[in-house]
Design a protein around this motif. Structure first.
Motif, PDB file in Angstrom:
ATOM      1  N   THR A 191      62.444  57.214  12.640  1.00 21.07           N
ATOM      2  CA  THR A 191      61.580  56.098  13.017  1.00 21.07           C
ATOM      3  C   THR A 191      61.945  54.887  12.172  1.00 21.07           C
ATOM      4  O   THR A 191      62.414  55.014  11.041  1.00 21.07           O
ATOM      5  N   ARG A 193      61.498  51.134  10.151  1.00 26.76           N
ATOM      6  CA  ARG A 193      60.586  50.430   9.257  1.00 26.76           C
ATOM      7  C   ARG A 193      61.341  49.267   8.622  1.00 26.76           C
ATOM      8  O   ARG A 193      62.565  49.219   8.644  1.00 26.76           O
ATOM      9  N   ARG A 213      55.664  49.193   9.233  1.00 25.31           N
ATOM     10  CA  ARG A 213      56.032  50.337  10.054  1.00 25.31           C
ATOM     11  C   ARG A 213      54.878  50.568  11.017  1.00 25.31           C
ATOM     12  O   ARG A 213      53.783  50.033  10.838  1.00 25.31           O
ATOM     13  N   THR A 214      55.093  51.352  12.063  1.00 21.07           N
ATOM     14  CA  THR A 214      54.032  51.603  13.033  1.00 21.07           C
ATOM     15  C   THR A 214      53.735  53.095  13.091  1.00 21.07           C
ATOM     16  O   THR A 214      54.559  53.923  12.713  1.00 21.07           O
ATOM     17  N   THR A 215      52.558  53.401  13.592  1.00 20.59           N
ATOM     18  CA  THR A 215      52.172  54.813  13.697  1.00 20.59           C
ATOM     19  C   THR A 215      52.840  55.474  14.898  1.00 20.59           C
ATOM     20  O   THR A 215      53.084  56.674  14.885  1.00 20.59           O
ATOM     21  N   GLU A 216      53.142  54.679  15.939  1.00 24.38           N
ATOM     22  CA  GLU A 216      53.854  55.240  17.087  1.00 24.38           C
ATOM     23  C   GLU A 216      55.322  54.849  17.012  1.00 24.38           C
ATOM     24  O   GLU A 216      55.694  53.876  16.350  1.00 24.38           O
TER      25      GLU A 216
END
Length: 489
Positions: A191, A193, A213-216
């Motif tokens: 993922t 970031r 950063r994102t949770t999804e």
């Protein structure tokens, strides 16, 4: 300041020779293109000593991606570009596999470049691994020297869980006598970031934390970040790899996303997000602030997965026309840099034309044009505009009035490769009119819908004599306001 190494001197000599050999080539008229060989991401888009400089990822020796150099051009008006000798070549142990993307600022009388230096490191098991680090160079707008002590940010300054093979594209700025860099990164869980670093001397850098950063999951590696203010909002741009389509908002592959919000305690807090462009030929946007306070963006006009240049072209790569960014609510709007208006000639205008059947206007045609069409009093199921029409070939923009959807299609544009040809986007459902500003050059179209609320960028390669424009209503009629200008450089 002199050119310090044979690799850079060789690249400069080669590109000069190639420019002379290619004087007969037909290049785009008002878009920056490759001076020789291959180009991709814009780099170092910056104001230096009163001129706008753009560097770019560059492989001068072939029309394919190769060891990355930094090509170089400058402009005063975003329309006419002066091509300068290559600024950097991969010639050090730490960047021998490429000088990847980065940014630039003016600092006193120096032009500072921040870039990703790439090499291979041998592992204990005998295998090699990509090593991406961040390095600094400085120059005078023509020649540049890499800083002693490079690389200045390496794997040892990554937070836990980072993938050192995916750490690149530094965005540099200076604020209150402190230099800052943000860079794209990827966790080992694949993922993206954005990391933030700070320095007082461009040599010693400290890790400040994870900016965002994102949770999804939004794609995989987040490339080419940019970070700036528009009015009272902080804006973050990223270009994620390996995105998954989501409705009509994003297409599969590499895309570009903007976030608006604010920064709190060293972290960016998202308030909204959106797709930067709905075409397939738009990636790695980068911005600068003009002397008169405008935020201008430029991007690579291509997709990694779709390469449809004709095989006889010995060059690959163009940039979008620079765009002015503005903020309305949480939506970023885009418009062609106003400087293009200085080069518009031969205005043609039709007001309140009732379109009842397929229509071509004798004085509305061309391949190098600035065309605005407003569609109103829509009493038909859809309206289609066919551009660059000739010999059964064209590109199409169709508005579906019931669904308030745009369908762009280039499958009849003489390309016989298996590539993505169709894109769709939704327009504001509350509007009863549609406005399209269409900026067309020999091989590209950039469409700005409803005052730049959404945009769509596409390449197309067709015979240059195909220049008719056709308007077609389906199942009824509508009323058009049309304004067309030729672009004359």
């Amino acid at each position: 300041m002199q050119v310090e190494n044979s690799a850079l001197a060789r690249a400069r000599e080669y590109e000069t020779k190639q420019q002379k050999l290619r004087d007969a080539a037909v290049f785009p008229i008002f878009h920056l293109r490759s001076p020789a060989g291959w180009i991709n991401d814009p780099n170092g888009f910056s104001l230096y000593e009163g001129e706008y400089h753009l560097f770019f990822q560059y492989h001068p020796y072939s029309a394919e991606w190769g060891p990355m150099h930094w090509g170089h051009a400058k402009t005063r008006d975003f329309v006419q570009w002066e091509y300068l000798p290559a600024a950097m070549a991969p010639d050090q142990d730490y960047d021998c596999e490429g000088c990847f993307s980065g940014s630039a600022i003016q600092d006193g009388d120096r032009h500072i470049l921040a870039y990703t230096s790439v090499c291979f490191e041998k592992q204990e098991d005998g295998r090699t691994k990509v090593c991406q680090t961040q390095s600094i160079a400085a120059g005078d707008g023509y020649n540049y020297s890499k800083q002693n002590g490079n690389p200045v940010i390496g794997a040892g300054q990554l937070p836990a869980g980072s993938d050192p093979e995916n750490f690149r594209d530094p965005k540099l700025w200076k604020e209150n006598d402190i230099y800052y860099i943000i860079a794209g990164s990827q966790d080992r869980d694949k993922t993206g970031r954005i990391l933030k670093y700070a320095s007082r001397d461009l040599i010693h850098w400290t890790f400040e934390g994870i900016l965002f950063r994102t949770t999804e999951k939004i794609g995989r590696m987040w490339e080419c970040p940019d970070y700036f203010k528009l009015r009272d909002k902080q804006v973050l741009l990223i270009s994620p790899q390996d995105m998954q389509a989501k409705g009509l908002e994003y297409h599969c592959g590499n895309g570009s996303v903007y976030f608006t919000g604010y920064e709190e305690n060293g972290a960016f807090i998202e308030e909204s997000r959106g797709c930067m462009d709905f075409g397939t030929d738009f990636y790695a946007p980068q911005t600068l602030l003009t002397g008169d306070g405008r935020r201008i963006m430029i991007a690579w006009m291509q997709s990694w997965d779709i390469q449809n240049y004709p095989p006889e072209f010995e060059w690959r790569g163009m940039m979008t026309f620079p765009r002015e960014l503005s903020l309305q609510g949480h939506t970023i709007r885009q418009a062609p840099a106003r400087e293009i208006e200085q080069f518009r000639k031969n205005k043609v205008r039709y007001d309140n034309f009732c379109l009842k059947e397929k229509t071509c206007f004798a004085d509305i045609r061309g391949r190098v044009i600035d065309l605005t069409v407003q569609i109103k009093k829509i009493n038909c199921s859809s309206v289609e505009i066919r551009l660059a029409k000739g010999g059964g070939h064209y590109i199409s923009i169709e508005y579906d009035a019931a669904k308030k959807t745009i369908i762009f299609d280039r499958k009849y544009a003489q390309c016989i490769r298996d590539i993505v040809n169709e894109r769709k986007l939704n327009l504001n459902p509350d509007r009863d009119t549609v406005t399209m500003r269409i900026l067309m050059d020999l091989y590209s179209v950039e469409i700005f819908f409803n005052e730049g609320e959404k945009t769509l960028t596409s390449l197309f390669f067709m015979d240059l004599q195909h220049d008719d424009i056709e308007f077609i209503p389906y199942g009824g009629s509508c009323v058009l306001d049309i304004e067309k200008w030729d672009i004359n450089i």
